[in-house]
Design an enzyme around this catalytic site. Structure first.
Site, PDB file in Angstrom:
ATOM      1  N   GLU A   1       0.899  -1.110   0.107  1.00 27.41           N
ATOM      2  CA  GLU A   1       0.119   0.065   0.155  1.00 27.41           C
ATOM      3  C   GLU A   1       0.781   1.197  -0.063  1.00 27.41           C
ATOM      4  O   GLU A   1       1.898   1.439   0.507  1.00 27.41           O
ATOM      5  CB  GLU A   1      -1.072   0.091   1.484  1.00 27.41           C
ATOM      6  CG  GLU A   1      -1.818  -0.988   1.182  1.00 27.41           C
ATOM      7  CD  GLU A   1      -2.807  -1.146   2.353  1.00 27.41           C
ATOM      8  OE1 GLU A   1      -2.939  -0.225   3.168  1.00 27.41           O
ATOM      9  OE2 GLU A   1      -3.581  -2.415   2.534  1.00 27.41           O
TER      10      GLU A   1
ATOM     11  N   PHE B   1      13.833  -2.904   4.062  1.00 29.22           N
ATOM     12  CA  PHE B   1      13.055  -3.481   5.105  1.00 29.22           C
ATOM     13  C   PHE B   1      13.787  -3.785   6.408  1.00 29.22           C
ATOM     14  O   PHE B   1      13.675  -4.761   7.063  1.00 29.22           O
ATOM     15  CB  PHE B   1      12.415  -4.900   4.721  1.00 29.22           C
ATOM     16  CG  PHE B   1      10.963  -4.536   4.235  1.00 29.22           C
ATOM     17  CD1 PHE B   1      10.810  -3.958   3.025  1.00 29.22           C
ATOM     18  CD2 PHE B   1       9.728  -4.739   4.877  1.00 29.22           C
ATOM     19  CE1 PHE B   1       9.763  -3.521   2.378  1.00 29.22           C
ATOM     20  CE2 PHE B   1       8.597  -4.242   4.366  1.00 29.22           C
ATOM     21  CZ  PHE B   1       8.581  -3.873   3.039  1.00 29.22           C
TER      22      PHE B   1
ATOM     23  N   GLY C   1       2.641  -3.318  11.367  1.00 28.10           N
ATOM     24  CA  GLY C   1       1.270  -3.322  11.058  1.00 28.10           C
ATOM     25  C   GLY C   1       0.575  -3.741  10.008  1.00 28.10           C
ATOM     26  O   GLY C   1       1.520  -4.201   9.115  1.00 28.10           O
TER      27      GLY C   1
ATOM     28  N   CYS D   1      -1.529  -7.100   6.439  1.00 29.22           N
ATOM     29  CA  CYS D   1      -1.048  -8.342   6.052  1.00 29.22           C
ATOM     30  C   CYS D   1      -0.016  -9.147   6.907  1.00 29.22           C
ATOM     31  O   CYS D   1      -0.232 -10.043   7.255  1.00 29.22           O
ATOM     32  CB  CYS D   1      -0.624  -8.268   4.559  1.00 29.22           C
ATOM     33  SG  CYS D   1      -1.922  -8.169   3.469  1.00 29.22           S
TER      34      CYS D   1
HETATM   35  P1  NAD Z   1     -10.236  -5.222   1.123  1.00 23.98           P
HETATM   36  O1  NAD Z   1     -10.878  -5.382   2.264  1.00 23.98           O
HETATM   37  O2  NAD Z   1      -9.607  -3.611   0.810  1.00 23.98           O
HETATM   38  O3  NAD Z   1     -10.898  -5.435  -0.347  1.00 23.98           O
HETATM   39  C1  NAD Z   1     -11.584  -6.721  -0.470  1.00 23.98           C
HETATM   40  C2  NAD Z   1     -12.919  -6.310  -1.119  1.00 23.98           C
HETATM   41  O4  NAD Z   1     -13.654  -7.570  -1.643  1.00 23.98           O
HETATM   42  C3  NAD Z   1     -14.168  -5.415  -0.260  1.00 23.98           C
HETATM   43  O5  NAD Z   1     -14.279  -4.164  -1.199  1.00 23.98           O
HETATM   44  C4  NAD Z   1     -15.154  -6.251  -0.328  1.00 23.98           C
HETATM   45  O6  NAD Z   1     -16.436  -5.537  -0.302  1.00 23.98           O
HETATM   46  C5  NAD Z   1     -15.018  -7.155  -1.372  1.00 23.98           C
HETATM   47  N1  NAD Z   1     -15.737  -8.483  -1.426  1.00 23.98           N
HETATM   48  C6  NAD Z   1     -15.940  -9.560  -0.380  1.00 23.98           C
HETATM   49  N2  NAD Z   1     -16.689 -10.438  -0.784  1.00 23.98           N
HETATM   50  C7  NAD Z   1     -17.209 -10.149  -1.901  1.00 23.98           C
HETATM   51  C8  NAD Z   1     -17.716 -10.806  -2.943  1.00 23.98           C
HETATM   52  N3  NAD Z   1     -18.234 -12.202  -2.774  1.00 23.98           N
HETATM   53  N4  NAD Z   1     -18.206 -10.466  -4.064  1.00 23.98           N
HETATM   54  C9  NAD Z   1     -17.477  -9.144  -4.431  1.00 23.98           C
HETATM   55  N5  NAD Z   1     -16.883  -8.571  -3.419  1.00 23.98           N
HETATM   56  C10 NAD Z   1     -16.493  -8.877  -2.393  1.00 23.98           C
HETATM   57  O7  NAD Z   1      -8.843  -6.304   0.911  1.00 23.98           O
HETATM   58  P2  NAD Z   1      -7.487  -5.935   0.383  1.00 23.98           P
HETATM   59  O8  NAD Z   1      -6.775  -5.225   1.292  1.00 23.98           O
HETATM   60  O9  NAD Z   1      -7.682  -5.922  -1.097  1.00 23.98           O
HETATM   61  O10 NAD Z   1      -6.970  -7.664   0.399  1.00 23.98           O
HETATM   62  C11 NAD Z   1      -7.366  -8.553  -0.438  1.00 23.98           C
HETATM   63  C12 NAD Z   1      -6.505  -9.957  -0.380  1.00 23.98           C
HETATM   64  O11 NAD Z   1      -5.440  -9.659  -0.810  1.00 23.98           O
HETATM   65  C13 NAD Z   1      -6.153 -10.454   0.838  1.00 23.98           C
HETATM   66  O12 NAD Z   1      -6.064 -11.675   0.905  1.00 23.98           O
HETATM   67  C14 NAD Z   1      -4.902  -9.961   1.238  1.00 23.98           C
HETATM   68  O13 NAD Z   1      -4.010 -10.320   2.422  1.00 23.98           O
HETATM   69  C15 NAD Z   1      -4.345  -9.885  -0.106  1.00 23.98           C
HETATM   70  N6  NAD Z   1      -3.251  -8.735  -0.081  1.00 23.98           N
HETATM   71  C16 NAD Z   1      -3.663  -7.470   0.299  1.00 23.98           C
HETATM   72  C17 NAD Z   1      -2.461  -6.537  -0.061  1.00 23.98           C
HETATM   73  C18 NAD Z   1      -2.678  -5.124   0.578  1.00 23.98           C
HETATM   74  O14 NAD Z   1      -1.590  -4.317   0.454  1.00 23.98           O
HETATM   75  N7  NAD Z   1      -3.753  -4.757   0.906  1.00 23.98           N
HETATM   76  C19 NAD Z   1      -1.317  -6.964  -0.619  1.00 23.98           C
HETATM   77  C20 NAD Z   1      -1.125  -8.236  -1.170  1.00 23.98           C
HETATM   78  C21 NAD Z   1      -2.226  -9.122  -0.853  1.00 23.98           C
HETATM   79  C1  UGA Z   2       3.268  -5.568   2.993  1.00 19.35           C
HETATM   80  C2  UGA Z   2       4.523  -6.154   1.798  1.00 19.35           C
HETATM   81  O1  UGA Z   2       5.706  -5.425   1.736  1.00 19.35           O
HETATM   82  C3  UGA Z   2       3.899  -6.478   0.549  1.00 19.35           C
HETATM   83  O2  UGA Z   2       5.085  -7.223  -0.367  1.00 19.35           O
HETATM   84  C4  UGA Z   2       2.636  -7.477   0.480  1.00 19.35           C
HETATM   85  O3  UGA Z   2       2.044  -7.564  -1.013  1.00 19.35           O
HETATM   86  C5  UGA Z   2       1.530  -6.950   1.307  1.00 19.35           C
HETATM   87  O4  UGA Z   2       2.286  -6.709   2.552  1.00 19.35           O
HETATM   88  C6  UGA Z   2       0.585  -7.709   1.668  1.00 19.35           C
HETATM   89  O5  UGA Z   2       0.501  -8.879   1.612  1.00 19.35           O
HETATM   90  O6  UGA Z   2      -0.656  -7.280   1.802  1.00 19.35           O
HETATM   91  P1  UGA Z   2       2.239  -3.406   3.222  1.00 19.35           P
HETATM   92  O7  UGA Z   2       1.552  -4.130   4.391  1.00 19.35           O
HETATM   93  O8  UGA Z   2       1.317  -2.342   2.258  1.00 19.35           O
HETATM   94  O9  UGA Z   2       2.995  -4.525   2.442  1.00 19.35           O
HETATM   95  O10 UGA Z   2       3.359  -2.380   3.821  1.00 19.35           O
HETATM   96  P2  UGA Z   2       5.008  -2.491   4.204  1.00 19.35           P
HETATM   97  O11 UGA Z   2       5.492  -1.340   3.626  1.00 19.35           O
HETATM   98  O12 UGA Z   2       5.397  -4.020   3.775  1.00 19.35           O
HETATM   99  O13 UGA Z   2       4.979  -2.100   5.757  1.00 19.35           O
HETATM  100  C7  UGA Z   2       4.268  -3.322   6.741  1.00 19.35           C
HETATM  101  C8  UGA Z   2       4.712  -2.860   8.011  1.00 19.35           C
HETATM  102  O14 UGA Z   2       6.040  -2.901   8.061  1.00 19.35           O
HETATM  103  C9  UGA Z   2       4.249  -1.145   8.312  1.00 19.35           C
HETATM  104  O15 UGA Z   2       3.937  -0.989   9.688  1.00 19.35           O
HETATM  105  C10 UGA Z   2       5.544  -0.662   8.150  1.00 19.35           C
HETATM  106  O16 UGA Z   2       5.986   0.521   8.963  1.00 19.35           O
HETATM  107  C11 UGA Z   2       6.710  -1.715   8.811  1.00 19.35           C
HETATM  108  N1  UGA Z   2       8.021  -1.620   8.294  1.00 19.35           N
HETATM  109  C12 UGA Z   2       8.344  -1.773   7.034  1.00 19.35           C
HETATM  110  C13 UGA Z   2       8.942  -1.274   9.092  1.00 19.35           C
HETATM  111  O17 UGA Z   2       8.718  -1.294  10.451  1.00 19.35           O
HETATM  112  N2  UGA Z   2      10.082  -1.106   8.676  1.00 19.35           N
HETATM  113  C14 UGA Z   2      10.401  -1.632   7.513  1.00 19.35           C
HETATM  114  O18 UGA Z   2      11.685  -1.418   7.217  1.00 19.35           O
HETATM  115  C15 UGA Z   2       9.578  -1.835   6.436  1.00 19.35           C
END
Ligand code: NAD
Ligand code: UGA
Length: 434
Positions: free
Chosen positions: A155, A252, A260, A263
Site C-alpha cells: 500500500e 526492510f 502493522g 497483511c
Molecule cells: P479489502 O478489504 O480492501 O477489499 C476486499 C473487497 O472485497 C471489499 O471491497 C469487499 O467488499 C469485497 N468483497 C468481499 N466479498 C465479495 C464478494 N463475494 N463479491 C464481491 N466483492 C466482495 O482487501 P485487500 O486489502 O484488497 O486484500 C484482499 C486480499 O489481497 C487479501 O487476501 C490480502 O491478504 C491480499 N493482499 C493485500 C495487499 C494489500 O496491500 N492490502 C497486498 C497483497 C495481498
Molecule cells: C506488505 C508487503 O511489503 C507486500 O509485499 C505485501 O504484498 C503486502 O504486505 C500484503 O501482503 O498485503 P504493506 O503491508 O502494504 O505491504 O506495507 P509494508 O511497506 O510492507 O509495511 C508493513 C509494516 O512494516 C508497516 O507497519 C511498516 O511501517 C513496517 N515496516 C516496513 C517497518 O517497520 N520497517 C521497514 O523497514 C519496512
C-alpha cells in the site's frame, strides 16, 4: 482480454486498473454497493497515490468499469480474479476464507466457456483445491482451471509495485491456463520482469513465506535497535552496514514501532496455523509474532518513561495514525495498541494524520483530532511521531518547540536528525540511537 476482478479493495482495484492500463477489458465487481456507486462517480474508496488519475484515464478509455452484479460481467471473460479479503479468524487466527468461498460460489454459477479462476487473495496452501471443489458443484470440470497468483504490492506504492514487480508468481501446471496468464502479464514480462511458474501449492506458500520473511527482517532490526540504543550505536548505520551486503539487502531494515497493516500480522499468524495443522513447528515465525506484539507495548512504555514515568493528565500530540505513510489504512496499526495503553494511564491524546483520520475515527472516538501538525502539538506535553509521513519531516522545529507546553519529542520512526533537534533544544527520544 476480458477480465473480471471480484473484490474492489486495495488489491482488486489496483490490479484491475493496472490490467486495464495494460490494454485488457476489466470489470471490477464488489458486493459493497456504496463502493461501486462511489467508484462510478469517480470517488476512490481508498487513499492510494496515483490511483484516481489512473482509474479516470481507464474508465474514459472504456476499458475499466465497476458493477455489483457479476452475471453480465462474466460474459466472455477468459479470466476471473478473486481479490476479496482473507482476514484473521478472530477465534483462532486461521485465515478466514468465507469471502473467498462465497466469491467462488458466485463465479461458479456464471461460468459458460473455459475460464481461468485466479486466486489473487492471500490464501493458505490447499485453498486452490477447495475452490476447485466449490466450482465443480455447479460447473463441469473441463470448463475451468484454478490458478494461484499471489500479489506482492505494498500500500502507498501499489501502482508502481504492481506494474514493475520484482517478480510475478503464477501457480499452475495447466497448459491452457499458462497461456492465458502469460497473455495477461505480457506487458510486465516485456519489461524484463521475471514470471515464475510453479505448482499451485508452492505459489500459495511463496506468498506467506515472503511476508513472514519480511516481517522477520523488521523484527530483527527492531531487536538490534534496542541493543544499539544501550551500547551507543546508531541503528540507521548498523542497518546500512549490514544491508550493503547483498546477501542481506538494504530494504526492510528500518527500525520502528513494530510492523502493522492488513497483511504481516494476519499472514504470519495464518502461516503458523497452517504449520500447526500439519504438525510442523515454526519457532522463528512464532518468535517474530510475539516480538512484534511486545514491541508495540514497549513503545507505549518508551513514551511513558520519556515523560518521567507518569502521563496522567498529560496531553500527547500524536503525528500519524496509519500503519505506515501514504495510506489511510488503520488495520493493525501500531497506534491501535500504543494509544490505549497511554490512555489507560491517564494521558489525553490529540492526533493528526494527513489521510487516516476518517478510518481512525472508527477505532478512536475518545481522542481529539487536529486539523494539521502544528494545531496538534499546540499546548501538548509531548510530540510523538508514529507514522513517517513526509509532511512531518519538514516541520519547523522552532515553531514546534514554541507551541509545545514541554519540549518533548518522541520519534518512533527516526524522521528527525539528532543534530537538528539538538540545535532546537528539544528533549528528543528516538529509536536505536542514544
Ligand atoms: P479489502 O478489504 O480492501 O477489499 C476486499 C473487497 O472485497 C471489499 O471491497 C469487499 O467488499 C469485497 N468483497 C468481499 N466479498 C465479495 C464478494 N463475494 N463479491 C464481491 N466483492 C466482495 O482487501 P485487500 O486489502 O484488497 O486484500 C484482499 C486480499 O489481497 C487479501 O487476501 C490480502 O491478504 C491480499 N493482499 C493485500 C495487499 C494489500 O496491500 N492490502 C497486498 C497483497 C495481498
Ligand atoms: C506488505 C508487503 O511489503 C507486500 O509485499 C505485501 O504484498 C503486502 O504486505 C500484503 O501482503 O498485503 P504493506 O503491508 O502494504 O505491504 O506495507 P509494508 O511497506 O510492507 O509495511 C508493513 C509494516 O512494516 C508497516 O507497519 C511498516 O511501517 C513496517 N515496516 C516496513 C517497518 O517497520 N520497517 C521497514 O523497514 C519496512
Amino acid at each position: 482480454m476480458r477480465i473480471v476482478m471480484v473484490g474492489a479493495g486495495y488489491v482488486g482495484l489496483v490490479t484491475g486498473v493496472c490490467f486495464a492500463d495494460f490494454g485488457h477489458d476489466v470489470v471490477c465487481i464488489d458486493n459493497n454497493q456504496d463502493k461501486i456507486d462511489a467508484l462510478n462517480k469517480g470517488v476512490m474508496p481508498i487513499y492510494e497515490p496515483g490511483l484516481k488519475d489512473l482509474v479516470e484515464k481507464n474508465v474514459a478509455s472504456g476499458r475499466l468499469s465497476f458493477a455489483s452484479d457479476i452475471s453480465r460481467a462474466m460474459n466472455g471473460a477468459q479470466a476471473v480474479f478473486i481479490a476479496v479479503g482473507t482476514p484473521s479468524r478472530h477465534s483462532d487466527g486461521f485465515a478466514d476464507l468465507a469471502y473467498v468461498y462465497s466469491a467462488a460460489e458466485e463465479i461458479a454459477r456464471h461460468i459458460t466457456e473455459f475460464t481461468v479462476v485466479v486466486t489473487k487473495s492471500t490464501v493458505p496452501v490447499g485453498t486452490g483445491e477447495e475452490i476447485e471443489n466449490i466450482l465443480e458443484k455447479s460447473c463441469s470440470r473441463n470448463k475451468f482451471e484454478v490458478v494461484s497468483n499471489p500479489e506482492f504490492l505494498r500500500e502507498g506504492a501499489a501502482i508502481s509495485d504492481f506494474k514493475e514487480p520484482d517478480r510475478v508468481v503464477i501457480g499452475t501446471e495447466h497448459e491452457q491456463a499458462i497461456e492465458v496468464m502469460k497473455a495477461i502479464y505480457r506487458p510486465i514480462a516485456r519489461n524484463g520482469k521475471p514470471i515464475l511458474f510453479t505448482s499451485r501449492r508452492t505459489s500459495e506458500l511463496i506468498k506467506y513465506a515472503a511476508n513472514s520473511f519480511l516481517a522477520t527482517k523488521i523484527s530483527f532490526i527492531n531487536e538490534i535497535s534496542d541493543l544499539s540504543e544501550v551500547v551507543g550505536a546508531d541503528i540507521a548505520e548498523v542497518a546500512k552496514g549490514i544491508g550493503l551486503d547483498s546477501r542481506i539487502g538494504e530494504r526492510f531494515l528500518q527500525a520502528g514501532p513494530g510492523y502493522g497493516g492488513s497483511c504481516f500480522p494476519k499472514d504470519t499468524l495464518a502461516l503458523i496455523r497452517t504449520a500447526t495443522a500439519n504438525d510442523v513447528k515454526l519457532p522463528i515465525v512464532s518468535a517474530v509474532v510475539a516480538a512484534n506484539e511486545q514491541r508495540k507495548i514497549n513503545m507505549a512504555h518508551k513514551i511513558i518513561s520519556a515523560l518521567g514515568g507518569d502521563v496522567s493528565n498529560k496531553t500527547i500530540a500524536v503525528l500519524g495514525l496509519a500503519f505506515k505513510s501514504n495510506t489511510d489504512d488503520m488495520r493493525d496499526a501500531p497506534a491501535l495498541t500504543i494509544l490505549p495503553i497511554l490512555q489507560a494511564q491517564g494521558a489525553k491524546i490529540k492526533a493528526f494524520d494527513p489521510e487516516a483520520m476518517r478510518e481512525a475515527q472508527q477505532s478512536f472516538t475518545d481522542i481529539e483530532y487536529a486539523d494539521n501538525a502544528y494545531d496538534c502539538v499546540e499546548g501538548a506535553d509531548a510530540l510523538v511521531v508514529l507514522t513517517e509521513w513526509d509532511v512531518f519531516r519538514g516541520l519547523d522545529m522552532a515553531r514546534v518547540k514554541s507551541l509545545l507546553k514541554s519540549p518533548n519529542v518522541i520519534d518512533l520512526r527516526n524522521i528527525y536528525s539528532l543534530k537538528a533537534v539538538k540545535e532546537h533544544g528539544l528533549n528528543y527520544v528516538s529509536i536505536g540511537r542514544s
